[in-house]
Design a protein around this motif. Structure first.
Motif, PDB file in Angstrom:
ATOM      1  N   MET A  37       0.828  -1.190   0.000  1.00  0.00           N
ATOM      2  CA  MET A  37       0.000   0.000   0.000  1.00  0.00           C
ATOM      3  C   MET A  37       0.870   1.251   0.000  1.00  0.00           C
ATOM      4  O   MET A  37       0.555   2.209  -0.680  1.00  0.00           O
ATOM      5  CB  MET A  37      -0.924  -0.030   1.215  1.00  0.00           C
ATOM      6  N   ASN A  38       1.953   1.217   0.738  1.00  0.00           N
ATOM      7  CA  ASN A  38       2.836   2.384   0.773  1.00  0.00           C
ATOM      8  C   ASN A  38       3.362   2.737  -0.612  1.00  0.00           C
ATOM      9  O   ASN A  38       3.500   3.918  -0.936  1.00  0.00           O
ATOM     10  CB  ASN A  38       4.002   2.151   1.732  1.00  0.00           C
ATOM     11  N   GLU A  39       3.634   1.709  -1.407  1.00  0.00           N
ATOM     12  CA  GLU A  39       4.130   1.948  -2.760  1.00  0.00           C
ATOM     13  C   GLU A  39       3.100   2.682  -3.613  1.00  0.00           C
ATOM     14  O   GLU A  39       3.453   3.505  -4.453  1.00  0.00           O
ATOM     15  CB  GLU A  39       4.526   0.627  -3.445  1.00  0.00           C
ATOM     16  N   GLU A  83      -0.831  -8.257  -6.323  1.00  0.00           N
ATOM     17  CA  GLU A  83      -0.156  -8.044  -5.039  1.00  0.00           C
ATOM     18  C   GLU A  83      -0.858  -6.992  -4.183  1.00  0.00           C
ATOM     19  O   GLU A  83      -1.014  -7.170  -2.973  1.00  0.00           O
ATOM     20  CB  GLU A  83       1.302  -7.637  -5.287  1.00  0.00           C
ATOM     21  N   LEU A  84      -1.295  -5.911  -4.809  1.00  0.00           N
ATOM     22  CA  LEU A  84      -1.964  -4.853  -4.058  1.00  0.00           C
ATOM     23  C   LEU A  84      -3.288  -5.347  -3.477  1.00  0.00           C
ATOM     24  O   LEU A  84      -3.568  -5.149  -2.293  1.00  0.00           O
ATOM     25  CB  LEU A  84      -2.183  -3.626  -4.958  1.00  0.00           C
ATOM     26  N   SER A  85      -4.101  -5.987  -4.303  1.00  0.00           N
ATOM     27  CA  SER A  85      -5.378  -6.528  -3.823  1.00  0.00           C
ATOM     28  C   SER A  85      -5.163  -7.525  -2.697  1.00  0.00           C
ATOM     29  O   SER A  85      -5.874  -7.508  -1.684  1.00  0.00           O
ATOM     30  CB  SER A  85      -6.149  -7.206  -4.958  1.00  0.00           C
ATOM     31  N   LEU A 124      -6.476   6.748  -1.723  1.00  0.00           N
ATOM     32  CA  LEU A 124      -6.619   8.203  -1.862  1.00  0.00           C
ATOM     33  C   LEU A 124      -6.650   8.891  -0.498  1.00  0.00           C
ATOM     34  O   LEU A 124      -6.059   9.971  -0.328  1.00  0.00           O
ATOM     35  CB  LEU A 124      -7.877   8.536  -2.668  1.00  0.00           C
ATOM     36  N   THR A 125      -7.312   8.285   0.472  1.00  0.00           N
ATOM     37  CA  THR A 125      -7.337   8.851   1.826  1.00  0.00           C
ATOM     38  C   THR A 125      -5.935   8.875   2.416  1.00  0.00           C
ATOM     39  O   THR A 125      -5.506   9.869   3.016  1.00  0.00           O
ATOM     40  CB  THR A 125      -8.285   8.044   2.737  1.00  0.00           C
ATOM     41  N   SER A 126      -5.207   7.801   2.230  1.00  0.00           N
ATOM     42  CA  SER A 126      -3.841   7.718   2.745  1.00  0.00           C
ATOM     43  C   SER A 126      -2.939   8.755   2.081  1.00  0.00           C
ATOM     44  O   SER A 126      -2.096   9.376   2.745  1.00  0.00           O
ATOM     45  CB  SER A 126      -3.280   6.315   2.515  1.00  0.00           C
ATOM     46  N   PHE A 127      -3.121   8.951   0.787  1.00  0.00           N
ATOM     47  CA  PHE A 127      -2.352   9.957   0.061  1.00  0.00           C
ATOM     48  C   PHE A 127      -2.663  11.348   0.606  1.00  0.00           C
ATOM     49  O   PHE A 127      -1.753  12.151   0.867  1.00  0.00           O
ATOM     50  CB  PHE A 127      -2.666   9.848  -1.431  1.00  0.00           C
ATOM     51  N   HIS A 128      -3.939  11.634   0.811  1.00  0.00           N
ATOM     52  CA  HIS A 128      -4.346  12.932   1.357  1.00  0.00           C
ATOM     53  C   HIS A 128      -3.724  13.148   2.733  1.00  0.00           C
ATOM     54  O   HIS A 128      -3.205  14.229   3.037  1.00  0.00           O
ATOM     55  CB  HIS A 128      -5.880  13.014   1.431  1.00  0.00           C
TER      56      HIS A 128
END
Length: 119
Positions: free
Chosen positions: A1-3, A52-54, A73-77
């Motif tokens: 997820m970080n990627e 991998e992401l899923s 998107l929430t994490s990016f924000h």
């Protein structure tokens, strides 16, 4: 997820990142759900559920592509705003949503929908 968050940080132009950052979180993410969120779901093949992401999201109980793209998107924000990402709390929000949704489906048509549900 970080990627995935790092990818967005590199991919987006500074003016778009700033515009996204300055909006309230819920508004910023909601506005992109049917446009950029859909792009992420399709381009990253989240509907297949076997990449991998899923699979990394499935490990924390998140299986729906809409939820995955919203969490990204929430994490990016949050990262842009120097806030804690709180992936566990985000995941719990969606798990609670689906649990509540399933309980509504099991209600008999003659039963009223509880007032406290927020759609």
């Amino acid at each position: 997820m970080n990627e995935s968050v790092e990818f967005l940080e590199c991919e987006w132009a500074d003016n778009l990142k700033n515009e996204f950052k300055l909006k309230p979180e819920k508004e910023a993410v909601s506005e992109l759900h049917h446009s950029y969120g859909q792009y992420l779901r399709n381009q990253w093949k989240l509907w297949n559920g076997n990449n991998e992401l899923s699979l990394s999201f499935q490990e924390i109980g998140i299986t729906h592509p809409d939820d995955i793209s919203s969490i990204i998107l929430t994490s990016f924000h949050r990262k842009l705003n120097n806030k804690n990402i709180e992936i566990e709390k985000q995941a719990q929000f969606y798990k609670d949503y689906w649990k509540k949704s399933e309980s509504l489906e099991s209600l008999d048509d003659s039963e009223p929908v509880p007032d406290e549900l927020d759609f």
